[in-house]
Enzyme design. Structure first.
Site, PDB file in Angstrom:
ATOM      1  N   THR A   1     -12.671 -10.103  -2.908  1.00  0.00           N
ATOM      2  CA  THR A   1     -11.655 -10.330  -1.884  1.00  0.00           C
ATOM      3  C   THR A   1     -11.176 -11.782  -1.920  1.00  0.00           C
ATOM      4  OG1 THR A   1     -11.127  -9.970   0.442  1.00  0.00           O
ATOM      5  CG2 THR A   1     -13.363 -10.739   0.000  1.00  0.00           C
TER       6      THR A   1
ATOM      7  N   LYS B   1      -9.123 -12.448  -5.926  1.00  0.00           N
ATOM      8  CA  LYS B   1      -8.573 -11.220  -6.530  1.00  0.00           C
ATOM      9  C   LYS B   1      -7.836 -11.475  -7.843  1.00  0.00           C
ATOM     10  CE  LYS B   1      -8.016  -8.227  -2.489  1.00  0.00           C
ATOM     11  NZ  LYS B   1      -7.088  -7.327  -1.815  1.00  0.00           N
TER      12      LYS B   1
ATOM     13  N   ASP C   1      -6.182  -0.834  -4.217  1.00  0.00           N
ATOM     14  CA  ASP C   1      -5.296  -0.987  -3.043  1.00  0.00           C
ATOM     15  C   ASP C   1      -4.173   0.049  -3.044  1.00  0.00           C
ATOM     16  OD1 ASP C   1      -6.563  -2.999  -1.670  1.00  0.00           O
ATOM     17  OD2 ASP C   1      -5.446  -4.610  -2.632  1.00  0.00           O
TER      18      ASP C   1
ATOM     19  N   ALA D   1       6.756  -9.849  -0.424  1.00  0.00           N
ATOM     20  CA  ALA D   1       6.611  -9.886  -1.889  1.00  0.00           C
ATOM     21  C   ALA D   1       5.356 -10.665  -2.264  1.00  0.00           C
ATOM     22  CB  ALA D   1       7.858 -10.516  -2.508  1.00  0.00           C
TER      23      ALA D   1
HETATM   24  P1  NAP Z   1       0.374 -12.955   0.916  1.00  0.00           P
HETATM   25  O1  NAP Z   1       0.251 -12.786  -0.558  1.00  0.00           O
HETATM   26  O2  NAP Z   1       0.017 -14.262   1.540  1.00  0.00           O
HETATM   27  O3  NAP Z   1       1.901 -12.582   1.325  1.00  0.00           O
HETATM   28  C1  NAP Z   1       2.381 -12.788   2.628  1.00  0.00           C
HETATM   29  C2  NAP Z   1       3.771 -12.173   2.774  1.00  0.00           C
HETATM   30  O4  NAP Z   1       4.185 -12.308   4.151  1.00  0.00           O
HETATM   31  C3  NAP Z   1       4.853 -12.851   1.928  1.00  0.00           C
HETATM   32  O5  NAP Z   1       5.811 -11.916   1.538  1.00  0.00           O
HETATM   33  C4  NAP Z   1       5.444 -13.864   2.918  1.00  0.00           C
HETATM   34  O6  NAP Z   1       6.761 -14.240   2.641  1.00  0.00           O
HETATM   35  C5  NAP Z   1       5.427 -13.035   4.196  1.00  0.00           C
HETATM   36  N1  NAP Z   1       5.468 -13.920   5.379  1.00  0.00           N
HETATM   37  C6  NAP Z   1       4.459 -14.658   5.886  1.00  0.00           C
HETATM   38  N2  NAP Z   1       4.896 -15.329   6.980  1.00  0.00           N
HETATM   39  C7  NAP Z   1       6.205 -15.014   7.146  1.00  0.00           C
HETATM   40  C8  NAP Z   1       7.196 -15.396   8.087  1.00  0.00           C
HETATM   41  N3  NAP Z   1       6.927 -16.240   9.089  1.00  0.00           N
HETATM   42  N4  NAP Z   1       8.439 -14.847   7.982  1.00  0.00           N
HETATM   43  C9  NAP Z   1       8.723 -13.972   6.963  1.00  0.00           C
HETATM   44  N5  NAP Z   1       7.816 -13.586   6.034  1.00  0.00           N
HETATM   45  C10 NAP Z   1       6.569 -14.104   6.124  1.00  0.00           C
HETATM   46  O7  NAP Z   1      -0.518 -11.883   1.696  1.00  0.00           O
HETATM   47  P2  NAP Z   1      -0.927 -10.413   1.192  1.00  0.00           P
HETATM   48  O8  NAP Z   1      -2.241 -10.466   0.538  1.00  0.00           O
HETATM   49  O9  NAP Z   1       0.237  -9.830   0.492  1.00  0.00           O
HETATM   50  O10 NAP Z   1      -1.163  -9.670   2.615  1.00  0.00           O
HETATM   51  C11 NAP Z   1      -0.072  -9.373   3.476  1.00  0.00           C
HETATM   52  C12 NAP Z   1      -0.555  -8.605   4.703  1.00  0.00           C
HETATM   53  O11 NAP Z   1      -1.049  -7.340   4.305  1.00  0.00           O
HETATM   54  C13 NAP Z   1      -1.692  -9.281   5.471  1.00  0.00           C
HETATM   55  O12 NAP Z   1      -1.468  -9.118   6.845  1.00  0.00           O
HETATM   56  C14 NAP Z   1      -2.918  -8.525   5.035  1.00  0.00           C
HETATM   57  O13 NAP Z   1      -3.947  -8.530   6.015  1.00  0.00           O
HETATM   58  C15 NAP Z   1      -2.334  -7.126   4.867  1.00  0.00           C
HETATM   59  N6  NAP Z   1      -3.110  -6.287   3.936  1.00  0.00           N
HETATM   60  C16 NAP Z   1      -3.618  -5.128   4.413  1.00  0.00           C
HETATM   61  C17 NAP Z   1      -4.326  -4.305   3.566  1.00  0.00           C
HETATM   62  C18 NAP Z   1      -4.878  -3.017   4.101  1.00  0.00           C
HETATM   63  O14 NAP Z   1      -5.764  -2.442   3.450  1.00  0.00           O
HETATM   64  N7  NAP Z   1      -4.383  -2.533   5.208  1.00  0.00           N
HETATM   65  C19 NAP Z   1      -4.526  -4.659   2.223  1.00  0.00           C
HETATM   66  C20 NAP Z   1      -3.971  -5.858   1.760  1.00  0.00           C
HETATM   67  C21 NAP Z   1      -3.264  -6.670   2.639  1.00  0.00           C
HETATM   68  P3  NAP Z   1       7.050 -15.566   1.780  1.00  0.00           P
HETATM   69  O15 NAP Z   1       6.890 -15.169   0.354  1.00  0.00           O
HETATM   70  O16 NAP Z   1       8.440 -15.937   2.141  1.00  0.00           O
HETATM   71  O17 NAP Z   1       6.043 -16.602   2.204  1.00  0.00           O
END
Ligand code: NAP
Length: 286
Positions: free
Chosen positions: A69, A73, A110, A137
């Protein structure tokens, strides 16, 4: 397989840093007890400096595999002997398997978790019927876009605050992935049959996420990866419009199934009882 007939005690771990917040030990230990299996699943706080040494040592200590995690990853991609096709396409590893000669395979579950959760909760969802729209993204988006394409969604449209990241994702995942301006999503909604939030917006501690989805197709399924709170603003709005919805907790549970099955030899079930157990464990807000 039950406890009396089990000769060895399999071990598995989750590797990350920090690791205290991980739900994986609660999830896997619940399944071990439910299936009357001997075995242990432990959290390991491992920094980048120790990561490769740890991964190489675990098979020698009797571990069958591990989850990986945040923040490792992508770090482990170069540390495994083999990658599954889906881990290669998703560009990240969340599950490791060790074979009897210590060879390490990196997998990513995932996308599997996301799709299995939809199939369980919304069995009539037909991915082939029309385009999908994905907000975000980041790392999770790459798995979700790949999963949707793999299930036969004809076109996936991605919209991200930082447009360049969406463009990179579309370059990696191919011609069926189109980029939509973050400020121009409205114009797409009428055609969209699957809408997914993969941003971290809406998660406790982050800004809220309530896009205007009033023009969304009435047949659309709306999914949110955020699992705390469970009922996000996006899902509440979709429900009030009579749309089908899927929350983020189920994906988290389903992504654990393939690893558990390989390490402990039994395919575990994702049940309502398990969901309620984990909601209480991690103080998920409903
Ligand atoms: P990440 O790589 O950090 O990506 C974050 C994403 O959110 C990016 O697209 C980012 O846009 C956007 N973002 C963040 N703050 C923002 C704002 N203020 N306004 C607009 N866009 C914003 O994170 P990740 O690993 O992809 O995870 C994303 C979410 O999915 C998290 O909440 C995580 O807990 C959840 N998740 C859930 C599972 C599940 O099993 N349910 C699995 C994986 C992840 P920018 O590129 O513009 O920064």
């Amino acid at each position: 397989m039950d406890i009396e007939n089990q000769k060895e005690v399999p071990l598995a771990a989750v590797i990350g840093s920090p690791i205290g917040q991980s739900l994986s030990p609660d999830l896997h230990n619940y399944w071990l007890v439910k299936n009357n299996l001997k075995g242990y699943y432990i959290p390991l706080n491992v920094n980048l400096k120790m990561l490769e040494k740890t991964i190489n040592l675990l098979p020698k200590l009797g571990f069958k595999g591990a989850n990986v995690t945040i923040p490792h990853k992508t770090n482990v991609l170069s540390m495994v002997d083999k990658l599954t096709d889906r881990a290669t396409m998703i560009g990240a590893v969340n599950t490791l398997h060790f074979n009897s000669s210590g060879q390490i395979t990196g997998d990513n579950t995932d996308a599997y978790g996301f799709i299995e959760n939809i199939k369980q909760k919304q069995p009539h969802w037909d991915p082939k019927k029309g385009p999908a729209l994905v907000y975000g993204a980041g790392g999770a988006a790459r798995a979700i876009v790949w999963a949707l394409l793999h299930e036969g969604v004809p076109e996936v449209r991605i919209s991200n605050r930082t447009k360049n990241k969406a463009i990179s994702l579309s370059d990696i995942l191919g011609a069926k992935v189109k980029v939509i301006d973050w400020t121009n999503v409205d114009s797409q909604l009428e055609e969209v049959l699957t809408l997914v939030n993969t941003t971290s917006l809406g998660m406790i501690g982050n800004a809220r996420f309530s896009p205007n989805i009033s023009k969304l197709n009435s047949q659309a399924l709306v999914a949110d990866l955020v699992y705390n709170p469970l009922k996000t603003d996006l899902l509440k709005t979709a429900k009030s419009m009579g749309l089908k919805t899927v929350d983020g907790l189920g994906m988290l549970l389903h992504q654990g199934v393939p690893g558990f099955e390989k390490w402990f030899g039994v395919q575990p079930k994702v049940t309502e009882e398990l969901e309620m157990f984990l909601q209480e464990k991690c103080n998920v807000t409903i």
